[in-house]
Design a protein around this motif. Structure first.
Motif, PDB file in Angstrom:
ATOM      1  N   PRO A 131       0.817  -1.223   0.000  1.00  0.00           N
ATOM      2  CA  PRO A 131       0.000   0.000   0.000  1.00  0.00           C
ATOM      3  C   PRO A 131       0.848   1.269   0.000  1.00  0.00           C
ATOM      4  CG  PRO A 131      -0.898  -1.592   1.538  1.00  0.00           C
ATOM      5  CD  PRO A 131       0.428  -2.134   1.077  1.00  0.00           C
ATOM      6  N   SER A 191      -5.646   3.775   1.177  1.00  0.00           N
ATOM      7  CA  SER A 191      -6.445   2.725   1.849  1.00  0.00           C
ATOM      8  C   SER A 191      -7.884   2.762   1.363  1.00  0.00           C
ATOM      9  CB  SER A 191      -6.414   2.900   3.366  1.00  0.00           C
ATOM     10  OG  SER A 191      -5.142   2.576   3.860  1.00  0.00           O
ATOM     11  N   ILE A 209      -7.906   1.214  -2.116  1.00  0.00           N
ATOM     12  CA  ILE A 209      -7.756  -0.242  -2.013  1.00  0.00           C
ATOM     13  C   ILE A 209      -9.045  -0.868  -1.499  1.00  0.00           C
ATOM     14  CG2 ILE A 209      -6.553  -2.083  -0.760  1.00  0.00           C
ATOM     15  CD1 ILE A 209      -4.047  -0.161  -0.834  1.00  0.00           C
TER      16      ILE A 209
END
Length: 149
Positions: free
Chosen positions: A59, A74, A77
């Protein structure tokens, strides 16, 4: 063939830099409209394409690539994962470290989006005569070299 987005009277007052910037931005926006899945944002598609091209990535590396904060990445994702286009996998025995990868469905979205974008461009290029195609080919070379500097 005059393909400028500006009428000739307006173009005379614009710098080449302005015309090039505006035209490439408009072309880029138009190409981005061609996509396999409408509910994905441009940044989500970009991350998915990155994963398809480069494989499983942390990430942090994705956030660095996109020049966004880790919390923002985040969210990206999470959105990709919730739609089944990406998955998280732990790195070794350390449950805190994760890699993100595209799923087969995510790779299919990227492939179909690329196909649609190429088809749209192929259609526009098919409308050009040989001289204009040669000019476009040369412009691609020149723009590519500009990107290197």
């Amino acid at each position: 063939m005059n393909s400028s987005p500006f009428p000739a009277s307006a173009r005379s007052g614009l710098s080449l830099s302005t015309e090039l910037r505006t035209t490439t931005m408009r072309l880029s926006r138009r190409i981005r409209q061609e996509r396999a899945v409408d509910e994905l944002s441009d940044p989500q598609l970009t991350v998915l394409a990155y994963l398809t091209r480069h494989g499983a990535t942390s990430p942090t590396a994705l956030a660095d690539f996109e020049h966004v904060s880790p919390p923002s990445m985040s969210r990206t994702i999470n959105a990709l994962e919730s739609r089944g286009f990406a998955r998280r996998s732990p790195v070794g025995d350390d449950g805190r470290r994760l890699l993100i990868d595209a799923t087969p469905a995510g790779r299919d979205v990227v492939e179909e989006t690329r196909r649609r974008r190429d088809a749209w461009l192929d259609g526009r290029l098919a409308e050009l005569d040989e001289d204009d195609l040669a000019t476009v080919r040369r412009a691609v070379e020149i723009l590519g070299s500009m990107m290197q500097s």
